[in-house]
Design an enzyme around this catalytic site. Structure first.
Site, PDB file in Angstrom:
ATOM      1  N   PRO A  57       2.655   5.670   3.175  1.00 58.38           N
ATOM      2  CA  PRO A  57       3.969   6.073   2.656  1.00 58.38           C
ATOM      3  C   PRO A  57       5.039   5.005   2.933  1.00 58.38           C
ATOM      4  O   PRO A  57       4.764   4.019   3.621  1.00 58.38           O
ATOM      5  CB  PRO A  57       4.279   7.340   3.463  1.00 58.38           C
ATOM      6  CG  PRO A  57       3.466   7.239   4.706  1.00 58.38           C
ATOM      7  CD  PRO A  57       2.274   6.391   4.386  1.00 58.38           C
ATOM      8  N   VAL A  58       6.238   5.222   2.381  1.00 59.66           N
ATOM      9  CA  VAL A  58       7.341   4.272   2.624  1.00 59.66           C
ATOM     10  C   VAL A  58       8.506   4.976   3.314  1.00 59.66           C
ATOM     11  O   VAL A  58       9.643   4.517   3.247  1.00 59.66           O
ATOM     12  CB  VAL A  58       7.813   3.584   1.316  1.00 59.66           C
ATOM     13  CG1 VAL A  58       6.766   2.636   0.789  1.00 59.66           C
ATOM     14  CG2 VAL A  58       8.212   4.593   0.259  1.00 59.66           C
ATOM     15  N   ASP A  59       8.211   6.081   3.998  1.00 66.52           N
ATOM     16  CA  ASP A  59       9.278   6.853   4.634  1.00 66.52           C
ATOM     17  C   ASP A  59      10.096   6.035   5.632  1.00 66.52           C
ATOM     18  O   ASP A  59      11.312   6.209   5.731  1.00 66.52           O
ATOM     19  CB  ASP A  59       8.690   8.107   5.310  1.00 66.52           C
ATOM     20  CG  ASP A  59       7.581   7.775   6.297  1.00 66.52           C
ATOM     21  OD1 ASP A  59       6.764   6.891   5.983  1.00 66.52           O
ATOM     22  OD2 ASP A  59       7.535   8.381   7.375  1.00 66.52           O
ATOM     23  N   LEU A  60       9.449   5.125   6.342  1.00 61.62           N
ATOM     24  CA  LEU A  60      10.185   4.348   7.351  1.00 61.62           C
ATOM     25  C   LEU A  60      11.187   3.393   6.684  1.00 61.62           C
ATOM     26  O   LEU A  60      12.296   3.191   7.182  1.00 61.62           O
ATOM     27  CB  LEU A  60       9.219   3.568   8.247  1.00 61.62           C
ATOM     28  CG  LEU A  60       8.239   4.431   9.053  1.00 61.62           C
ATOM     29  CD1 LEU A  60       7.204   3.564   9.755  1.00 61.62           C
ATOM     30  CD2 LEU A  60       8.989   5.279  10.084  1.00 61.62           C
ATOM     31  N   LYS A  95       0.075 -15.269   2.593  1.00 63.54           N
ATOM     32  CA  LYS A  95       0.406 -14.331   1.506  1.00 63.54           C
ATOM     33  C   LYS A  95       1.489 -13.359   1.959  1.00 63.54           C
ATOM     34  O   LYS A  95       2.493 -13.157   1.270  1.00 63.54           O
ATOM     35  CB  LYS A  95      -0.845 -13.543   1.104  1.00 63.54           C
ATOM     36  CG  LYS A  95      -0.568 -12.346   0.212  1.00 63.54           C
ATOM     37  CD  LYS A  95      -1.822 -11.564  -0.130  1.00 63.54           C
ATOM     38  CE  LYS A  95      -2.215 -10.522   0.864  1.00 63.54           C
ATOM     39  NZ  LYS A  95      -1.424  -9.277   0.860  1.00 63.54           N
ATOM     40  N   ASN A  96       1.281 -12.758   3.116  1.00 64.42           N
ATOM     41  CA  ASN A  96       2.207 -11.705   3.538  1.00 64.42           C
ATOM     42  C   ASN A  96       3.587 -12.250   3.890  1.00 64.42           C
ATOM     43  O   ASN A  96       4.574 -11.517   3.815  1.00 64.42           O
ATOM     44  CB  ASN A  96       1.622 -10.917   4.716  1.00 64.42           C
ATOM     45  CG  ASN A  96       0.470 -10.028   4.269  1.00 64.42           C
ATOM     46  OD1 ASN A  96       0.231  -9.879   3.074  1.00 64.42           O
ATOM     47  ND2 ASN A  96      -0.230  -9.444   5.227  1.00 64.42           N
ATOM     48  N   ARG A 120       1.799  -2.952  -3.237  1.00 73.84           N
ATOM     49  CA  ARG A 120       2.695  -2.173  -2.410  1.00 73.84           C
ATOM     50  C   ARG A 120       3.899  -2.980  -1.904  1.00 73.84           C
ATOM     51  O   ARG A 120       4.993  -2.446  -1.732  1.00 73.84           O
ATOM     52  CB  ARG A 120       1.858  -1.678  -1.240  1.00 73.84           C
ATOM     53  CG  ARG A 120       2.435  -0.642  -0.442  1.00 73.84           C
ATOM     54  CD  ARG A 120       1.526  -0.354   0.734  1.00 73.84           C
ATOM     55  NE  ARG A 120       2.340  -0.198   1.914  1.00 73.84           N
ATOM     56  CZ  ARG A 120       3.039   0.889   2.169  1.00 73.84           C
ATOM     57  NH1 ARG A 120       2.970   1.917   1.381  1.00 73.84           N
ATOM     58  NH2 ARG A 120       3.798   0.961   3.241  1.00 73.84           N
ATOM     59  N   CYS A 135      -3.040   3.963  -1.823  1.00 76.60           N
ATOM     60  CA  CYS A 135      -3.867   2.797  -2.073  1.00 76.60           C
ATOM     61  C   CYS A 135      -5.201   3.038  -1.396  1.00 76.60           C
ATOM     62  O   CYS A 135      -5.360   3.991  -0.641  1.00 76.60           O
ATOM     63  CB  CYS A 135      -3.216   1.518  -1.604  1.00 76.60           C
ATOM     64  SG  CYS A 135      -3.242   1.325   0.159  1.00 76.60           S
TER      65      CYS A 135
HETATM   66  C1  UD1 Z   1       1.534  -5.183   6.095  1.00 73.06           C
HETATM   67  C2  UD1 Z   1       0.623  -6.212   5.473  1.00 73.06           C
HETATM   68  C3  UD1 Z   1      -0.817  -5.716   5.477  1.00 73.06           C
HETATM   69  C4  UD1 Z   1      -1.234  -5.312   6.886  1.00 73.06           C
HETATM   70  C5  UD1 Z   1      -0.227  -4.359   7.506  1.00 73.06           C
HETATM   71  C6  UD1 Z   1      -0.518  -4.057   8.966  1.00 73.06           C
HETATM   72  C7  UD1 Z   1       2.084  -7.242   3.831  1.00 73.06           C
HETATM   73  C8  UD1 Z   1       2.386  -7.475   2.391  1.00 73.06           C
HETATM   74  N1  UD1 Z   1       1.060  -6.441   4.091  1.00 73.06           N
HETATM   75  O1  UD1 Z   1       1.449  -4.023   5.289  1.00 73.06           O
HETATM   76  O2  UD1 Z   1      -1.652  -6.774   5.011  1.00 73.06           O
HETATM   77  O3  UD1 Z   1      -2.496  -4.681   6.846  1.00 73.06           O
HETATM   78  O4  UD1 Z   1       1.097  -4.924   7.427  1.00 73.06           O
HETATM   79  O5  UD1 Z   1      -0.563  -5.224   9.704  1.00 73.06           O
HETATM   80  O6  UD1 Z   1       2.719  -7.805   4.700  1.00 73.06           O
HETATM   81  N2  UD1 Z   1       3.616   3.484   7.423  1.00 73.06           N
HETATM   82  C9  UD1 Z   1       4.234   4.699   7.289  1.00 73.06           C
HETATM   83  N3  UD1 Z   1       5.474   4.749   6.705  1.00 73.06           N
HETATM   84  C10 UD1 Z   1       6.098   3.626   6.257  1.00 73.06           C
HETATM   85  C11 UD1 Z   1       5.465   2.377   6.397  1.00 73.06           C
HETATM   86  C12 UD1 Z   1       4.218   2.342   6.993  1.00 73.06           C
HETATM   87  O7  UD1 Z   1       3.696   5.725   7.687  1.00 73.06           O
HETATM   88  O8  UD1 Z   1       7.217   3.740   5.729  1.00 73.06           O
HETATM   89  C13 UD1 Z   1       2.272   3.425   8.022  1.00 73.06           C
HETATM   90  C14 UD1 Z   1       1.236   2.951   6.998  1.00 73.06           C
HETATM   91  O9  UD1 Z   1       0.753   4.020   6.241  1.00 73.06           O
HETATM   92  C15 UD1 Z   1       0.178   2.359   7.885  1.00 73.06           C
HETATM   93  C16 UD1 Z   1       0.978   1.780   9.064  1.00 73.06           C
HETATM   94  O10 UD1 Z   1       2.245   2.437   9.021  1.00 73.06           O
HETATM   95  O11 UD1 Z   1      -0.697   3.344   8.369  1.00 73.06           O
HETATM   96  C17 UD1 Z   1       1.157   0.282   9.020  1.00 73.06           C
HETATM   97  O12 UD1 Z   1       1.866  -0.067   7.874  1.00 73.06           O
HETATM   98  P1  UD1 Z   1       2.840  -1.320   7.801  1.00 73.06           P
HETATM   99  O13 UD1 Z   1       2.932  -2.009   9.126  1.00 73.06           O
HETATM  100  O14 UD1 Z   1       4.094  -0.863   7.156  1.00 73.06           O
HETATM  101  O15 UD1 Z   1       2.035  -2.224   6.804  1.00 73.06           O
HETATM  102  P2  UD1 Z   1       2.532  -2.855   5.441  1.00 73.06           P
HETATM  103  O16 UD1 Z   1       3.876  -3.457   5.619  1.00 73.06           O
HETATM  104  O17 UD1 Z   1       2.286  -1.916   4.333  1.00 73.06           O
END
Ligand code: UD1
Length: 423
Positions: A124-127, A22-23, A94, A118
């Protein structure tokens, strides 16, 4: 709304085919936005999240045709007429944020709703946004939307240094960098197999990428990308989930398409817990070594560490292990919502912040439980397979986001499981 009814107690024996990830599919699908030529994905999973991404891409003007019952997706973006990803779709999933990078890279502008919170944390999506800013994008956050523009219509290559190895932010930056002018270096990049899969597909489309699967990915931007055909990598989370099935209730199950490299850290923990995992020519064959599963300590980490997406399922196994296990959740701040439901089934679990302590009991007992998120929902099914009596799992729409035909796959190896309409 559907419910799943599981009657526990029996052994499971046979084979379970594992679907495409899926991912991986959710990051490969937006790659269509980078080219006017067709992109074909084979081995696609049949899931509601894929339908949501299909709907989102369709709203932008892309064509997505599901063929062979959904296993093949033919995508085409020759006519992108809308550059706004609407809240009504983005709030459902997301991963919708992954259209931002490709749209911005292709046409120099995009508007995408912020995904919002969620169930498992703030997320967040700051990164993601910092990566686009590093590449020269001008961002304006208003009315719940990110309005992004690339001055001169094209992103510029840049050094992007992530504070945390975010999967989604790495994917978004990688997608965008393929069409940027110049070289992009993504430092502290996530190393998940889905990112390697994305890089391999983008390379088939003509992108110049090195270093995927390591912490530094280098992308030499090109002027245009072409079409490609690409098989989606095996779903390591579905794989890990079904590997647990014969461990919770006994028997031997071979997960077709599984390979150790996708689930290395997970297999180490299974080994310590008393599982036998054998790589065959066709998949991974799993059974208990002898007797009861033993307690183990687990900490979730980015790949190649133990995946957060298998933490809930591992907890279900450890509920009936001999001894006391600890689980530490380091990726998401609120990812133990399955614990109170497992406690309803007789599990002994203490949650304190990002830690959970699980003291194994001899038997779980079936109960009505509620799925709170995708992975939590399948952990309740695993617990139901181990439990005495009947477990009724409600809110299974969470499950349908990430597991195709779960009841068919488990019945085929002898489980007593059925889907019913909620009365
Ligand atoms: C992806 C997976 C999800 C999995 C996660 C961690 C997909 C569609 N989903 O989610 O199933 O659980 O990886 O392996 O591939 N964060 C920030 N800022 C950002 C982005 C992330 O603070 O801009 C934080 C998130 O809140 C979280 C952590 O980083 O605590 C991990 O997130 P991330 O690795 O980005 O996971 P996703 O890509 O959302």
């Amino acid at each position: 709304m559907d419910q799943i009814i599981v009657k526990g107690g029996g052994e499971l024996n046979g084979v379970i085919p594992i679907a495409g990830a899926k991912n991986a599919a959710l990051t490969l699908m937006p790659a269509t936005l980078l080219t006017e030529e067709p992109l074909t994905l084979t081995n696609a999973p049949r899931l509601s999240d894929i339908k949501t991404m299909t709907e989102l891409l369709g709203s932008l003007g892309a064509e997505v045709a599901a063929m062979q019952g959904g296993k093949v997706l033919a995508l085409s973006s020759h006519n992108i007429h809308n550059h706004t990803a609407d809240y009504d779709i983005v709030r459902k999933m997301r991963a919708s944020i992954l259209v931002l990078g490709p749209m911005l890279a292709r046409d120099g502008h995009a508007v995408v709703s912020l995904p919002g919170g969620c169930a498992i944390g703030a997320r967040p999506v700051d990164l993601h946004l910092k990566a686009f800013e590093a590449m020269g994008a001008e961002l304006d956050l208003r009315d719940g939307y990110v309005h992004a523009k690339a001055p001169g219509g094209r992103l510029k290559g840049a050094v992007i240094n992530f504070d945390f190895a975010s999967v989604g932010a790495t994917e978004n930056a990688l997608l965008a960098a393929t069409l940027a002018k110049g070289t992009t270096e993504i430092r502290n990049a996530a190393r998940e197999p889905e990112i390697v899969d994305l890089a391999q597909c983008l390379r088939k489309m003509g992108a110049q990428i090195e270093g995927e699967g390591t912490s530094v990915i280098t992308v030499q931007g090109v002027d245009r990308l072409g079409g490609a055909t690409h098989p989606v990598v095996t779903d390591r989370i579905e794989l890990g989930t079904y590997m647990l099935a014969p461990l919770v209730c006994g028997g031997t199950v071979e997960c077709l398409g599984g390979t150790i490299d996708l689930v290395g850290a997970f297999c180490e923990k299974l080994d310590a817990a008393g599982a036998s995992v054998e790589q065959t020519e066709t998949g991974l064959k799993v059974s208990r070594k002898n007797g009861r599963i033993q307690a183990v300590d687990v900490t979730t980490e980015p790949f190649p560490g133990f995946p957060t997406d298998l933490q809930a399922q591992m907890m279900a196994l450890l509920c009936t292990a001999e001894g006391t296990s600890t689980l530490e959740e380091k990726i998401f701040e609120n990812r133990f919502m399955h614990a109170p439901e497992l406690i309803r089934m007789g599990a002994k679990i203490d949650v304190h912040g990002g830690h959970a302590t699980v003291t194994g009991v001899d038997k779980l007992k079936g109960a009505p439980v509620m799925a709170t998120d995708l992975r939590a929902s399948v952990s309740l099914i695993l617990a139901g397979l181990a439990a005495e009596g009947e477990t009724v799992v409600s809110r299974v729409y969470h499950l349908d986001r990430g597991y195709e035909h779960v009841e068919d796959k488990l019945s085929a190896v002898g489980a007593s499981i059925e889907r019913v309409k909620e009365s």
